[in-house]
Structures are given as C-alpha cells and as structure tokens.
Design a protein around this motif. Structure first.
Motif, PDB file in Angstrom:
ATOM      1  N   VAL A 207      24.981  28.951  44.203  1.00  0.00           N
ATOM      2  CA  VAL A 207      25.945  28.685  45.265  1.00  0.00           C
ATOM      3  C   VAL A 207      26.300  30.033  45.912  1.00  0.00           C
ATOM      4  N   VAL A 208      25.990  30.160  47.199  1.00  0.00           N
ATOM      5  CA  VAL A 208      26.269  31.392  47.936  1.00  0.00           C
ATOM      6  C   VAL A 208      27.547  31.185  48.736  1.00  0.00           C
ATOM      7  N   THR A 209      28.500  32.077  48.550  1.00  0.00           N
ATOM      8  CA  THR A 209      29.789  31.966  49.251  1.00  0.00           C
ATOM      9  C   THR A 209      30.045  33.238  50.067  1.00  0.00           C
ATOM     10  N   ARG A 210      30.825  33.048  51.109  1.00  0.00           N
ATOM     11  CA  ARG A 210      31.278  34.188  51.916  1.00  0.00           C
ATOM     12  C   ARG A 210      32.794  34.176  51.908  1.00  0.00           C
ATOM     13  N   PHE A 211      33.347  35.160  51.218  1.00  0.00           N
ATOM     14  CA  PHE A 211      34.793  35.239  51.032  1.00  0.00           C
ATOM     15  C   PHE A 211      35.356  33.945  50.428  1.00  0.00           C
ATOM     16  N   GLY A 212      34.588  33.381  49.425  1.00  0.00           N
ATOM     17  CA  GLY A 212      35.036  32.203  48.694  1.00  0.00           C
ATOM     18  C   GLY A 212      34.604  30.880  49.277  1.00  0.00           C
ATOM     19  N   LYS A 213      34.094  30.866  50.497  1.00  0.00           N
ATOM     20  CA  LYS A 213      33.653  29.628  51.138  1.00  0.00           C
ATOM     21  C   LYS A 213      32.152  29.455  50.953  1.00  0.00           C
TER      22      LYS A 213
ATOM     23  N   TYR B 134      19.604  41.415  48.056  1.00  0.00           N
ATOM     24  CA  TYR B 134      18.760  40.261  47.721  1.00  0.00           C
ATOM     25  C   TYR B 134      19.065  39.792  46.304  1.00  0.00           C
ATOM     26  N   PHE B 135      18.658  38.572  46.004  1.00  0.00           N
ATOM     27  CA  PHE B 135      18.801  37.991  44.663  1.00  0.00           C
ATOM     28  C   PHE B 135      17.707  36.951  44.486  1.00  0.00           C
ATOM     29  N   THR B 136      17.433  36.641  43.258  1.00  0.00           N
ATOM     30  CA  THR B 136      16.403  35.649  42.942  1.00  0.00           C
ATOM     31  C   THR B 136      17.028  34.485  42.175  1.00  0.00           C
ATOM     32  N   VAL B 137      16.461  33.321  42.378  1.00  0.00           N
ATOM     33  CA  VAL B 137      16.885  32.104  41.674  1.00  0.00           C
ATOM     34  C   VAL B 137      15.678  31.571  40.916  1.00  0.00           C
ATOM     35  N   ASP B 138      15.838  31.391  39.592  1.00  0.00           N
ATOM     36  CA  ASP B 138      14.737  30.866  38.770  1.00  0.00           C
ATOM     37  C   ASP B 138      14.514  29.381  39.047  1.00  0.00           C
ATOM     38  N   GLN B 139      13.383  28.895  38.525  1.00  0.00           N
ATOM     39  CA  GLN B 139      13.009  27.499  38.755  1.00  0.00           C
ATOM     40  C   GLN B 139      14.021  26.518  38.166  1.00  0.00           C
TER      41      GLN B 139
ATOM     42  N   THR C 207      24.502  39.461  52.324  1.00  0.00           N
ATOM     43  CA  THR C 207      25.226  40.623  52.829  1.00  0.00           C
ATOM     44  C   THR C 207      26.057  41.194  51.698  1.00  0.00           C
ATOM     45  N   PRO C 208      25.783  42.419  51.273  1.00  0.00           N
ATOM     46  CA  PRO C 208      26.527  42.997  50.157  1.00  0.00           C
ATOM     47  C   PRO C 208      28.020  43.055  50.444  1.00  0.00           C
ATOM     48  N   PHE C 209      28.796  42.821  49.405  1.00  0.00           N
ATOM     49  CA  PHE C 209      30.257  42.870  49.431  1.00  0.00           C
ATOM     50  C   PHE C 209      30.885  41.781  50.308  1.00  0.00           C
ATOM     51  N   VAL C 210      30.060  40.951  50.892  1.00  0.00           N
ATOM     52  CA  VAL C 210      30.560  39.856  51.721  1.00  0.00           C
ATOM     53  C   VAL C 210      30.212  38.514  51.080  1.00  0.00           C
ATOM     54  N   ASN C 211      28.948  38.391  50.691  1.00  0.00           N
ATOM     55  CA  ASN C 211      28.473  37.153  50.048  1.00  0.00           C
ATOM     56  C   ASN C 211      28.493  37.314  48.528  1.00  0.00           C
TER      57      ASN C 211
END
Length: 276
Positions: free
Chosen positions: A28-34, A18-23, A47-51
């Motif tokens: 930008v969330v990527t999966r293997f650069g996309k 998990y992660f948090t985004v401040d106000q 997903t750890p090590f993927v995203n």
C-alpha cells in the motif's frame, strides 16, 4: 567531509526512490497517509520522504498464542488450549485492511479465543478428546464467518495442544488403572475357565478310554465263556448221542496194564457190555 556526507545522502536518496514487491506480497503506497495505490509484485518508484510503503504478505500465514488460552467446559473443568490459525490476506482487500483494520491480527486472535471458549463451554470435559475433531471443524466454520469482515480468509484451524487440570488428569489415570485391573481380572477369569474346560475334556477322554478298555475286557471274557460253554455243550451232545464214545476214549487212553490187586473178576473202568 562535506563531499562524503553529500555522497552518502545522495545514495540514500537514490535508494529511497524505488522499492520492490515480492510475488507473495502487496504494498500500500501512501502520500502523507493517504492511499495512492496498491503496488503489485515487481519494481516500483516513489517520491522519497513523501510516499510511504506498507507491505502486506498474501501467502499462508499462521497465528498462534504465546501461551495457552485458559477456558472452561460445561462441567466447570479447566482446559488450557494452544491453537493455530492459518489464514491468508486477500490481495484485493489490502487497501481495506490498511484503512479499516490495521490491527487485524489482534482482532483475529480475539475472535478466535472468543469462539474457542464458546465451543468449549458447550461440551463436557470427558468428551473433549473424542470430539476434538468436531470441535475444531465447528470453530473453523464460525471463524470463517466471523473474520470475513477483516479481509482475511481462514484456511485451517487446529487445536494444537490440550492441557487438562491436575485433578482431572488424576481422575482419568485412576479410572484407567481401575479399568486395566478389571480387564486383567476378566482375562484371568477367562483363562481359568479355559483351563477348567481343558481339564474336563482330558478327564472325559481318560474316562472314555477306561470304559472302552473295561468294555473290551468284558467282551473278551464273555466271548471266552461263550466258547467254553459251547464246547461243553457240543461235547455233552456228542457223548449223549454216542454212549460207546466214553468206552472208546477209555480204551484209547488205557496203557494195557491191569491193577496189581483186583477184589473181583471184573476189570475196572471197562464196560464190556457197552463195547459189544
């Protein structure tokens, strides 16, 4: 030991889910650069090590050079400039920035320096100080137009500091000293004129007073003379109109004594005929 390592790995794996985004941020969330999504403020899972997560701040940001930017004016005078650019990243442009202009800060800096040098190259160094506000506003407008393709909004642009060359500063100081000398001499001249005018006024006042005093004394003498002449004229008139008045005056002033020696039988100073 294996259990401990496994426990630590489990904790790390859990924290990576998990992660948090401040106000004031977008992620930008990527999966293997996309790009998978642009995360809004709040709690999110991955997903750890993927995203991967790339955080972009969307609040007010500042860009300032590490050292002064050297530029030239139209009359080939050097000026070192420190500037500050305040900007925001548009939340709906975060994905665009990630895909196209990840080096947007460097591009923003290069555009600012280019526009700054272009504007400074159109003005005489002597007019930089007086037109500082106008130069600032013109660069701000040009920056806003030039950086629209970067996905950022220019909020403000400031010419924080201007450093002129030593030769120009010496010339300005010399001119200022000369101007101050001229102004001092002019003040001294005006003061001398005021002193002279005051002296003239005082002299005129003294002269007027002396003339008035002389005029008064002359008028007094004239009045006394006129009075004396008038008295003489009146007395002469009285004597001419009454010839016996002389004899009467003599009689009034005579003490009744006769002279000790008389050569004739006539009593002196007495006119008996006139007394008849």
């Amino acid at each position: 030991i294996a259990s401990g390592v496994l426990a630590i790995a489990s904790i790390i794996f859990f924290l990576s889910t998990y992660f948090t985004v401040d106000q004031n941020e977008r992620a930008v969330v990527t999966r293997f650069g996309k790009i998978v999504e642009v995360a809004e403020p709040g709690l999110h899972f991955r997903t750890p090590f993927v995203n991967s997560v790339h955080i972009y701040r969307t609040d007010l940001l500042s860009l300032r050079p590490d050292k002064a930017v050297n530029t030239y004016t139209v009359d080939n005078q050097e000026v070192d400039v420190i500037f500050t650019v305040q900007y925001r990243i548009q939340p709906d442009k975060v994905a665009f920035i990630y895909e196209n202009v990840q080096d947007y800060k460097q591009r923003l800096f290069d555009i600012t320096v280019d526009r700054l040098k272009a504007e400074m190259g159109q003005i005489n160094v002597q007019h930089v100080a007086e037109r500082r506000g106008k130069i600032r506003d013109e660069i701000k407008v040009v920056l806003a137009q030039a950086t629209s393709s970067l996905g950022v909004v220019i909020v403000d642009f400031q010419l924080t500091d201007l450093e002129y060359s030593k030769g120009f500063r010496a010339a300005v100081e010399g001119a200022a000293a000369a101007k101050a000398t001229v102004e001092t001499r002019e003040q001294e001249r005006l003061q001398a004129i005021k002193v002279a005018e005051a002296a003239v006024v005082r002299a005129k006042g003294v002269g007027d007073a002396a003339r008035e005093q002389a005029r008064g004394e002359a008028d007094g003498i004239k009045l006394r003379g006129d009075a004396t002449a008038s008295a003489i004229r009146e007395r002469a008139k009285a004597l001419s109109e009454n010839v016996k008045l002389v004899e009467l005056t003599k009689a009034e002033r005579w003490d009744g004594k006769l002279p000790v020696q008389m050569l004739s039988g006539v009593v002196p100073f007495m006119n008996y005929e006139a007394a008849k």
